[in-house]
Write a protein that holds these residues in place. Structure first.
Motif, PDB file in Angstrom:
ATOM      1  N   GLN A 163       0.845  -1.187   0.000  1.00  0.00           N
ATOM      2  CA  GLN A 163       0.000   0.000   0.000  1.00  0.00           C
ATOM      3  C   GLN A 163       0.885   1.243   0.000  1.00  0.00           C
ATOM      4  O   GLN A 163       1.854   1.321   0.742  1.00  0.00           O
ATOM      5  CB  GLN A 163      -0.867   0.023   1.248  1.00  0.00           C
ATOM      6  CG  GLN A 163      -2.313   0.084   0.939  1.00  0.00           C
ATOM      7  CD  GLN A 163      -3.130   0.150   2.213  1.00  0.00           C
ATOM      8  OE1 GLN A 163      -2.638   0.017   3.308  1.00  0.00           O
ATOM      9  NE2 GLN A 163      -4.401   0.346   2.028  1.00  0.00           N
ATOM     10  N   GLN A 164       0.571   2.185  -0.852  1.00  0.00           N
ATOM     11  CA  GLN A 164       1.330   3.419  -0.885  1.00  0.00           C
ATOM     12  C   GLN A 164       0.637   4.457  -0.010  1.00  0.00           C
ATOM     13  O   GLN A 164      -0.583   4.560  -0.010  1.00  0.00           O
ATOM     14  CB  GLN A 164       1.438   3.936  -2.315  1.00  0.00           C
ATOM     15  CG  GLN A 164       2.300   3.068  -3.174  1.00  0.00           C
ATOM     16  CD  GLN A 164       2.588   3.728  -4.509  1.00  0.00           C
ATOM     17  OE1 GLN A 164       2.224   4.865  -4.727  1.00  0.00           O
ATOM     18  NE2 GLN A 164       3.253   2.998  -5.384  1.00  0.00           N
ATOM     19  N   SER A 165       1.443   5.211   0.742  1.00  0.00           N
ATOM     20  CA  SER A 165       0.858   6.263   1.576  1.00  0.00           C
ATOM     21  C   SER A 165       1.146   7.605   0.923  1.00  0.00           C
ATOM     22  O   SER A 165       2.155   7.787   0.257  1.00  0.00           O
ATOM     23  CB  SER A 165       1.443   6.214   2.987  1.00  0.00           C
ATOM     24  OG  SER A 165       2.838   6.392   2.915  1.00  0.00           O
ATOM     25  N   GLY A 166       0.266   8.547   1.130  1.00  0.00           N
ATOM     26  CA  GLY A 166       0.425   9.870   0.546  1.00  0.00           C
ATOM     27  C   GLY A 166      -0.885  10.618   0.561  1.00  0.00           C
ATOM     28  O   GLY A 166      -1.870  10.199   1.168  1.00  0.00           O
TER      29      GLY A 166
END
Length: 188
Positions: free
Chosen positions: A6-9
């Motif tokens: 999962q990418q955070s941002g």
């Protein structure tokens, strides 16, 4: 197999919402910030004049001689202010006549903000816009020993600013007091 990470941002929509909230906050707070800015200009210059008067009094006592606090356009000699108001002030040992000072300048300042109008009270204006502190720290009219009590007014002609005038009041004994008043946006 590779697990999906999962990418955070921040998404573009979240960023836009944050910017809109920030813009609304600036629009709402804007007028209050200008009032705060004007009030702080008045208070800062008023305190500066008060500090200069305290300094002039202490120097007169320390040097055991007359010291002047006066209007000055060049930070070198005392002079009458133009109709538009004071341009600066000067603390200097007193000479035989106002404008003939030759002693070392003890402290001086030229006002950098032209929105603040600085003016003498009527008694100070009739005393050539100069306060003479004697060696005892008492304020007298230059040229004689008559006690001098009056004020120096600082004002910004702005209806939204309340109070829009500060007064540095002084009495012949050397006591100083800062008073705030509202002049309905009119500076005299």
């Amino acid at each position: 197999m590779n697990p999906i990470q999962q990418q955070s941002g921040v998404t573009l929509i979240e960023l836009m919402v944050a910017l809109i909230v920030l813009a609304i906050g600036i629009v709402v707070a804007g007028p209050g910030l200008t009032t705060f800015s004007g009030s702080s200009k008045l208070e800062a210059q008023s305190r500066e004049i008060q500090n200069a008067l305290v300094f002039a009094r202490s120097e007169a006592i320390r040097l055991n001689q007359n010291v002047l606090f006066c209007h000055s356009v060049d930070s070198l000699v005392c002079s009458a202010p133009p109709v538009s108001g004071w341009r600066g002030w000067l603390v200097i040992p007193a000479a035989a006549a106002i404008g003939a000072e030759t002693g070392p300048v003890l402290r001086a300042n030229l006002f950098s903000d032209s929105t603040v109008k600085v003016s003498s009270g009527t008694v100070l204006a009739s005393a050539q816009h100069a306060l003479r502190f004697n060696s005892q720290g008492l304020i007298r009219i230059f040229g004689n020993n008559t006690p001098l009590s009056d004020s120096i007014r600082l004002c910004i002609a702005d209806l939204s600013l309340q109070p829009n005038q500060y007064e540095v009041r002084f009495n012949s004994g050397g006591r100083l007091q800062q008073i705030t008043t509202d002049t309905d946006g009119i500076c005299l």
